[in-house]
Enzyme design. Sequence first.
Site, PDB file in Angstrom:
ATOM      1  N   GLY A  30       0.840  -1.189   0.000  1.00  0.00           N
ATOM      2  CA  GLY A  30       0.000   0.000   0.000  1.00  0.00           C
ATOM      3  C   GLY A  30       0.870   1.232   0.000  1.00  0.00           C
ATOM      4  O   GLY A  30       2.043   1.173   0.399  1.00  0.00           O
ATOM      5  N   GLN A  35       3.117   9.902   1.405  1.00  0.00           N
ATOM      6  CA  GLN A  35       4.424   9.230   1.504  1.00  0.00           C
ATOM      7  C   GLN A  35       5.339   9.579   0.330  1.00  0.00           C
ATOM      8  O   GLN A  35       6.542   9.328   0.392  1.00  0.00           O
ATOM      9  CB  GLN A  35       4.248   7.700   1.600  1.00  0.00           C
ATOM     10  N   CYS A  86       5.863  -0.538   7.905  1.00  0.00           N
ATOM     11  CA  CYS A  86       5.550   0.691   7.181  1.00  0.00           C
ATOM     12  C   CYS A  86       6.788   1.163   6.448  1.00  0.00           C
ATOM     13  O   CYS A  86       7.882   1.142   7.006  1.00  0.00           O
ATOM     14  CB  CYS A  86       5.069   1.774   8.146  1.00  0.00           C
ATOM     15  N   LEU A  87       6.594   1.583   5.203  1.00  0.00           N
ATOM     16  CA  LEU A  87       7.719   2.073   4.399  1.00  0.00           C
ATOM     17  C   LEU A  87       8.393   3.266   5.081  1.00  0.00           C
ATOM     18  O   LEU A  87       9.571   3.516   4.863  1.00  0.00           O
ATOM     19  CB  LEU A  87       7.226   2.472   3.004  1.00  0.00           C
ATOM     20  N   HIS A 128      -4.463   1.302   7.624  1.00  0.00           N
ATOM     21  CA  HIS A 128      -3.091   1.813   7.766  1.00  0.00           C
ATOM     22  C   HIS A 128      -2.859   2.986   6.793  1.00  0.00           C
ATOM     23  O   HIS A 128      -2.326   4.028   7.186  1.00  0.00           O
ATOM     24  CB  HIS A 128      -2.120   0.654   7.495  1.00  0.00           C
ATOM     25  N   GLU A 129      -3.304   2.815   5.537  1.00  0.00           N
ATOM     26  CA  GLU A 129      -3.102   3.877   4.536  1.00  0.00           C
ATOM     27  C   GLU A 129      -3.962   5.099   4.834  1.00  0.00           C
ATOM     28  O   GLU A 129      -3.519   6.234   4.685  1.00  0.00           O
ATOM     29  CB  GLU A 129      -3.405   3.358   3.121  1.00  0.00           C
ATOM     30  N   HIS A 132      -2.417   7.365   7.299  1.00  0.00           N
ATOM     31  CA  HIS A 132      -1.386   8.250   6.739  1.00  0.00           C
ATOM     32  C   HIS A 132      -1.998   9.574   6.258  1.00  0.00           C
ATOM     33  O   HIS A 132      -1.392  10.631   6.399  1.00  0.00           O
ATOM     34  CB  HIS A 132      -0.683   7.588   5.548  1.00  0.00           C
TER      35      HIS A 132
HETATM   36  O1  GNR Z   1       4.093  -2.710   2.590  1.00  0.00           O
HETATM   37  C1  GNR Z   1       3.421  -2.612   3.617  1.00  0.00           C
HETATM   38  N1  GNR Z   1       3.080  -3.731   4.309  1.00  0.00           N
HETATM   39  C2  GNR Z   1       2.198  -3.710   5.372  1.00  0.00           C
HETATM   40  C3  GNR Z   1       2.128  -4.844   6.170  1.00  0.00           C
HETATM   41  C4  GNR Z   1       1.257  -4.891   7.234  1.00  0.00           C
HETATM   42  C5  GNR Z   1       0.443  -3.819   7.502  1.00  0.00           C
HETATM   43  C6  GNR Z   1       0.497  -2.682   6.738  1.00  0.00           C
HETATM   44  C7  GNR Z   1       1.359  -2.627   5.663  1.00  0.00           C
HETATM   45  S1  GNR Z   1       1.416  -1.212   4.663  1.00  0.00           S
HETATM   46  C8  GNR Z   1       3.059  -1.260   4.125  1.00  0.00           C
HETATM   47  C9  GNR Z   1       3.317  -0.164   3.118  1.00  0.00           C
HETATM   48  C10 GNR Z   1       3.131   1.178   3.809  1.00  0.00           C
HETATM   49  O2  GNR Z   1       3.819   1.583   4.697  1.00  0.00           O
HETATM   50  N2  GNR Z   1       2.111   1.895   3.406  1.00  0.00           N
HETATM   51  O3  GNR Z   1       1.826   3.054   4.026  1.00  0.00           O
HETATM   52 NI    NI Z   2       2.749   2.994   5.985  1.00  0.00          NI
END
Ligand code: GNR
Ligand code: NI
Length: 165
Positions: A30, A35, A86-87, A128-129, A132
């Site tokens: 995601g 980001q 998270c990236l 999660h996204e 952000h």
């Molecule tokens: O690549 C991602 N893997 C992930 C794994 C578990 C829960 C959430 C994520 S999102 C993350 C990419 C990211 O940081 N997106 O904002």
């Molecule tokens: Ni993230």
Amino acid sequence: MSKAVEKVDDATRDFLDNMVETMHAMNGIGLAAIQVGVPKRILVMDLGKGSSRYPDEGQGKSSPLYLINPKIIDASEELSPYEEGCLSFPGQYAEVWRPAKVKVQYLDYLGKEQVLKAEGLLATCVQHEMDHLDGITFVDHLSALKRDMIIRKVKKSQRLKDDDL
Ligand code: GNR
Ligand code: NI
């Protein structure tokens, strides 16, 4: 905070294509626009072609989802845990509890209103996204102790990288 998109046009679609490319290049499942430095309410997801750090990731073929102005219209009372990464926090993972199922209303690639029913990893990822977009990251869901530990580790590995230059 990220701003709503007023019109889904060709420029929006160019940006969406770029985001998916970036997400794949970073091996993410995601990516939120913020980001890549763009404060708009846009996110992309692709569970089929993400990292293989988790058993249910990295399977199947690429099928990106494009969500513009996403809004949670329903969330289950039941919560479920997921070991999130998270990236923005490379190499750091922690268990986060979120609603197990959500319904998300959004505009798609063509600007058409859609509703996504998500559960499992998709439910985790979309929440999660969406966080952000509001300036929230997964560490904000942790205890202060765990959060500080992760932030400290990320800063330390960044210092080590800088020293290598
Ligand atoms: O690549 C991602 N893997 C992930 C794994 C578990 C829960 C959430 C994520 S999102 C993350 C990419 C990211 O940081 N997106 O904002
Ligand atoms: Ni993230």
